[in-house]
Design an enzyme around this catalytic site. Structure first.
Site, mmCIF file in Angstrom:
data_model
loop_
_atom_site.group_PDB
_atom_site.id
_atom_site.type_symbol
_atom_site.label_atom_id
_atom_site.label_comp_id
_atom_site.label_asym_id
_atom_site.label_seq_id
_atom_site.Cartn_x
_atom_site.Cartn_y
_atom_site.Cartn_z
ATOM 1 N N ASP A 67 38.968 42.296 40.224
ATOM 2 C CA ASP A 67 38.654 43.014 41.851
ATOM 3 C C ASP A 67 38.431 42.399 43.025
ATOM 4 O O ASP A 67 38.948 41.617 43.253
ATOM 5 C CB ASP A 67 37.087 43.106 40.737
ATOM 6 C CG ASP A 67 36.389 43.737 39.892
ATOM 7 O OD1 ASP A 67 37.412 44.346 39.301
ATOM 8 O OD2 ASP A 67 35.528 43.398 39.388
ATOM 9 N N ASP A 68 38.146 43.261 43.712
ATOM 10 C CA ASP A 68 37.832 42.930 45.207
ATOM 11 C C ASP A 68 38.758 42.861 45.807
ATOM 12 O O ASP A 68 39.260 42.504 47.217
ATOM 13 C CB ASP A 68 37.185 41.551 45.491
ATOM 14 C CG ASP A 68 35.746 42.144 44.751
ATOM 15 O OD1 ASP A 68 35.628 42.545 44.721
ATOM 16 O OD2 ASP A 68 35.268 40.945 44.395
ATOM 17 N N HIS B 1 36.533 50.301 43.408
ATOM 18 C CA HIS B 1 35.259 49.420 43.973
ATOM 19 C C HIS B 1 34.983 49.798 45.065
ATOM 20 O O HIS B 1 34.429 48.705 45.753
ATOM 21 C CB HIS B 1 36.371 48.177 43.895
ATOM 22 C CG HIS B 1 35.623 47.186 43.001
ATOM 23 N ND1 HIS B 1 34.808 47.509 42.580
ATOM 24 C CD2 HIS B 1 34.799 45.769 43.954
ATOM 25 C CE1 HIS B 1 34.269 46.062 42.090
ATOM 26 N NE2 HIS B 1 34.204 45.406 42.746
ATOM 27 N N HIS C 291 32.551 47.992 49.160
ATOM 28 C CA HIS C 291 31.817 47.229 48.780
ATOM 29 C C HIS C 291 30.644 46.450 48.328
ATOM 30 O O HIS C 291 29.748 45.561 48.730
ATOM 31 C CB HIS C 291 32.337 45.166 48.539
ATOM 32 C CG HIS C 291 32.492 44.742 47.650
ATOM 33 N ND1 HIS C 291 31.724 44.007 47.290
ATOM 34 C CD2 HIS C 291 33.022 44.591 45.503
ATOM 35 C CE1 HIS C 291 30.881 43.238 45.793
ATOM 36 N NE2 HIS C 291 33.038 43.453 45.894
ATOM 37 N N HIS D 210 39.470 38.056 39.781
ATOM 38 C CA HIS D 210 39.847 38.864 41.164
ATOM 39 C C HIS D 210 40.513 37.681 41.910
ATOM 40 O O HIS D 210 41.910 37.178 41.576
ATOM 41 C CB HIS D 210 38.299 37.934 41.559
ATOM 42 C CG HIS D 210 36.626 37.775 41.361
ATOM 43 N ND1 HIS D 210 36.472 37.213 40.669
ATOM 44 C CD2 HIS D 210 36.212 38.921 41.773
ATOM 45 C CE1 HIS D 210 35.184 37.806 40.047
ATOM 46 N NE2 HIS D 210 35.180 39.358 40.630
#
Length: 801
Positions: free
Chosen positions: A104-105, A155, A159, A256
């Site tokens: 993620d991210d 995603h 965010h 991540h």
């Protein structure tokens, strides 16, 4: 029978000056527009960069601990893969002994490539849920990731917790991320993971409608079975331990590739993959796992391990224009607009990839959640990526330029305060070492005052009456430059002694001044404007420096007479603080760049030596001043020689005047650019004066809007109070400098009350004027000397408060 057509009156042909004015006006409009477009472009770049960095539109709220009684229990007890078909929610779990690695991210240029290398070394793929703003900033990383066989999911773009957002924000978050993916790698995706989500049993009453809306658009929402909690930086062993599923269960594992130092994640990843492979686990993507669940061939990933999973369905009311997971990615257009990427069945829909897309859109099973971007989606995506690339390059440059501007502005203030004080103490010394200051023997011989005049009927009488009161013997030559308003007749009708009026065809101010120099009877000539009023001792004070045979020209102290209006007060502050304080500094450095046209004196022989007043530039006063330096003459500032001039009374006239000044200054500097390599006095101006003028009067003012733009931006989007305090601190520094300048010139402080408003309005206009001039200079435009409309309101100095 013949007839004749009556003759018509012929229209008067425009004069040469009217034709030149028309051409100038035609040239200026597009240049003004270009200057404004430059400022608009700067603002747009800053807004885009701020949006990418979540400074604009940032919503840091994260919901926690909400009720979940409106969420179907079967969903809360289901697996991590959530799809919708015909309004029916369906969850699926990853097959046993199968790992779906998700990150993620990201992406980031530091950690994502290192993770990709570990994946490639271990011959596996993973699914990366990417933040759209990061995708647009690092498109090359995304392309490498997709080319390597990995899969991408959305995603959101910034965010943000979507449970707090409305339908419009949700639409933008999805669409902008799809466009970023299209621009970066030429793809769109049907996979989605919400920020701050975890296991599916954490879905609450606020997030459930969001998932229904997203599901009805054809997206698969992906949750987590096992969270490595690598963001806590617990150490490699803990990351491996927490990422390991229990009892040989399959799992969607969360790690991540952004959000801080991910060195522990990179180290743990290789260890984790080898450990799980040793236990008989296979690795695949989300699409690969769903393909295995739906019996698609080649769905086992590279290791070929198969498994079975469970599916749970729950009927829910349809909230969008909906289609299910088996519908095209464009389904739900009635609710949020068509999703970019074209139509293709979502993974896990029960159909193979090849059955729902043409051959040009075929992908391998592990990337079947992606589609090839085409048409406007592809082009808009590329435009977004290019725009972000420009912002990523421009903003750091602007930040450095802002630092340069800040240092230059503060450095200029420091130099002015130090050198102006020294100049004042030196020129007003009455005792102490060296005794009272003196230029030398008192100059008492007569001098010639030249008054160029073009349509000055409102002012010429006041000007000549003030000269008639001079305490110094003078000859006055009025050069009428083809006036059409009776200026010549007014001057002659006054019957003042020692006044000669010379009439010439309209040729411009430089030609009028040169005509006056040729007809001057004395070796010192004083030049002034036709709207200027001299104090009685102005000429006497102005010519005293000529006691020094090395001085070729003297700049006087020009004052704004019509200062009781807002525009006049702003110019009054500028004259006292900017022009006169600057001249004190340049005088000590022996590089005075400009003798004001309102009040200046020259040796007649020196003027003739340098070729007189040149018509090459619009700033003939700057041009001849630099020429005097290059000829070896010294140019000084005489603060006690005061003249009162009528400043422009409207913004239009002010723009016209300052545009001519700034553009003419650039012309003069370019004309004398060889002084940079000259030796002797000419080289002194080139080495000291020209760089200072370029830095302080061109570069710094052109870039100074950065301070205001960044300040406004910071006030709105970053920290209002900190930004306001910083702006006020700069204002205080300017106020101190202005107050000191007023003290030196013995001016009344009450006008300084206008300084804050000057900084907010007047200064911005001066920035635009200078940018306009710079654009004109760069595009090779030329202008003629322009005449300002006068009112004649500046009378004798005694009437000025």
């Amino acid at each position: 029978m013949t007839s004749t057509t009556p003759s018509r009156g012929r229209r008067r042909a425009p004069t040469k000056m009217e034709r030149a004015a028309g051409k100038a006006a035609a040239l200026q409009k597009p240049r003004v527009i270009l200057a404004l477009l430059l400022l608009l472009g700067l603002t747009s770049v800053m807004l885009l960069d701020g949006y990418l960095r979540s400074e604009i539109g940032d919503d840091a709220r994260v919901r926690d601990g909400a009720a979940y009684d409106k969420v179907p229990q079967k969903i809360l007890d289901g697996g991590p893969l959530l799809t919708f078909t015909g309004g029916t929610a369906k969850t699926q779990s990853v097959p046993k002994k199968t790992i779906v690695l998700t990150f993620d991210d990201g992406p980031t240029p530091t950690w994502t490539p290192q993770i990709l290398k570990v994946l490639d070394d271990n011959d596996i793929e993973a699914t990366f849920f990417m933040v759209g703003s990061m995708v647009s900033r690092y498109p090359g990383v995304v392309k490498d990731l997709v080319d390597q066989g990995n899969e991408v999911g959305i995603h959101t773009f910034t965010h943000v917790d979507l449970s707090y957002q409305g339908t419009g924000r949700l639409q933008r978050e999805l669409k902008q991320t799809q466009l970023a993916l299209a621009g970066a790698a030429g793809i769109t995706t049907t996979l989605f993971r919400a920020p701050y989500s975890s296991e599916i049993n954490a879905v609450d009453n606020y997030s459930w409608p969001v998932y229904k809306e997203i599901g009805n658009l054809g997206y698969t929402s992906v949750f987590v079975d096992t969270d490595s909690d690598d963001w806590k930086k617990p150490g490699v062993s803990k990351i491996v331990q927490w990422a390991t599923p229990k009892d040989n269960e399959g799992a969607v594992v969360l790690m991540h590739d952004a959000g801080g130092d991910r060195s522990e994640t990179v180290k743990a990843l290789d260890t984790y993959i080898k450990k799980m492979k040793a236990k008989g686990y296979s690795f695949t993507t989300v699409s690969g796992a769903m393909a295995k669940l739906n019996g698609a061939p080649n769905g086992a990933g590279r290791t070929g391990v198969t498994g079975s999973g469970q599916a749970v369905e729950a009927g829910v009311g349809q909230t969008g224009a909906g289609a299910g997971a088996g519908a095209s990615a464009g389904a739900g257009a009635g609710a949020l607009g068509e999703q970019p990427g074209g139509a293709q069945s979502a993974p896990g829909s029960g159909s193979t990839n090849s059955s729902s897309s043409n051959s040009s859109n075929k992908v391998n099973v592990e990337q079947s959640g992606q589609q090839k971007a085409t048409g406007s989606t592809l082009y808009e995506g590329k435009a977004l990526v290019y725009a972000v690339a420009v912002a990523e390059w421009v903003l750091p440059l602007l930040s450095w330029l802002l630092l340069v501007v800040g240092v230059s502005v503060m450095g200029r203030f420091g130099m002015m305060l130090i050198l102006a004080r020294r100049h004042y103490r030196q020129r007003n010394r009455k005792r102490g070492k060296g005794g009272k200051f003196s230029w030398g023997p008192t100059v008492t011989r007569p001098v010639t005052v030249i008054v160029p005049a073009y349509n000055e009927k409102e002012c010429i009488a006041n000007t000549l009456h003030s000269l008639a009161q001079s305490t110094h013997p003078i000859e006055i030559i009025v050069v009428d430059d083809g006036s059409t308003d009776g200026t010549k007749e007014i001057a002659e009708s006054l019957g003042l002694p020692n006044v000669r009026v010379i009439r010439q065809e309209n040729a411009g101010k430089p030609a009028a001044l040169n005509n006056g120099v040729r007809n001057a009877s004395y070796d010192i000539v004083v030049m002034m404007d036709g709207d200027t009023v001299f104090e009685p001792d102005a000429v006497h004070q102005l010519v005293q420096p000529f006691a020094d045979p090395g001085i070729g020209a003297v700049a006087g102290n020009a004052k704004v007479g019509n200062r009781n209006t807002v525009i006049g007060a702003w110019q009054h502050i500028e004259y006292v603080m900017g022009f006169n304080l600057d001249r004190r500094m340049y005088d000590l450095l022996r590089c005075m760049p400009t003798i004001p046209g309102a009040i200046g004196a020259f040796r007649r022989d020196a003027v003739l030596e340098v070729g007189g007043m040149s018509e090459d530039t619009l700033a003939e006063d700057t041009d001849i001043t630099i020429a005097m330096h290059r000829a070896g003459w010294r140019v000084v500032y005489q603060e006690h020689a005061r003249a009162w001039t009528e400043a422009p009374s409207s913004l239009k006239q002010l723009w016209s005047q300052r545009y001519r000044w700034s553009y003419g200054t650039m012309q003069a500097l370019w004309k004398h650019r060889k002084s940079l390599t000259d030796k002797g006095p000419s080289g002194r101006f080139g080495r000291i004066g020209m760089p200072l003028v370029v830095i302080f009067q061109i570069i710094t003012p052109v870039l100074a809007p950065l301070i205001d733009v960044f300040t406004v931006y910071s006030m709105i989007f970053v920290d209002f109070w900190a930004s306001l305090l910083a702006w006020l601190a700069v204002l205080v520094v300017q106020l101190v400098c202005a107050a000191y300048a007023f003290r030196l010139d013995r001016e009344k402080y009450r006008y300084l009350a206008m300084l804050p408003l000057q900084q907010l309005a007047y200064r911005q206009m001066m920035y635009l004027v200078l940018i306009h001039s710079s654009v004109t200079a760069l595009t090779g435009g030329r202008l003629r000397w322009q005449k300002l409309k006068r009112t004649g309101e500046v009378g004798t100095p005694a009437g000025v408060s």
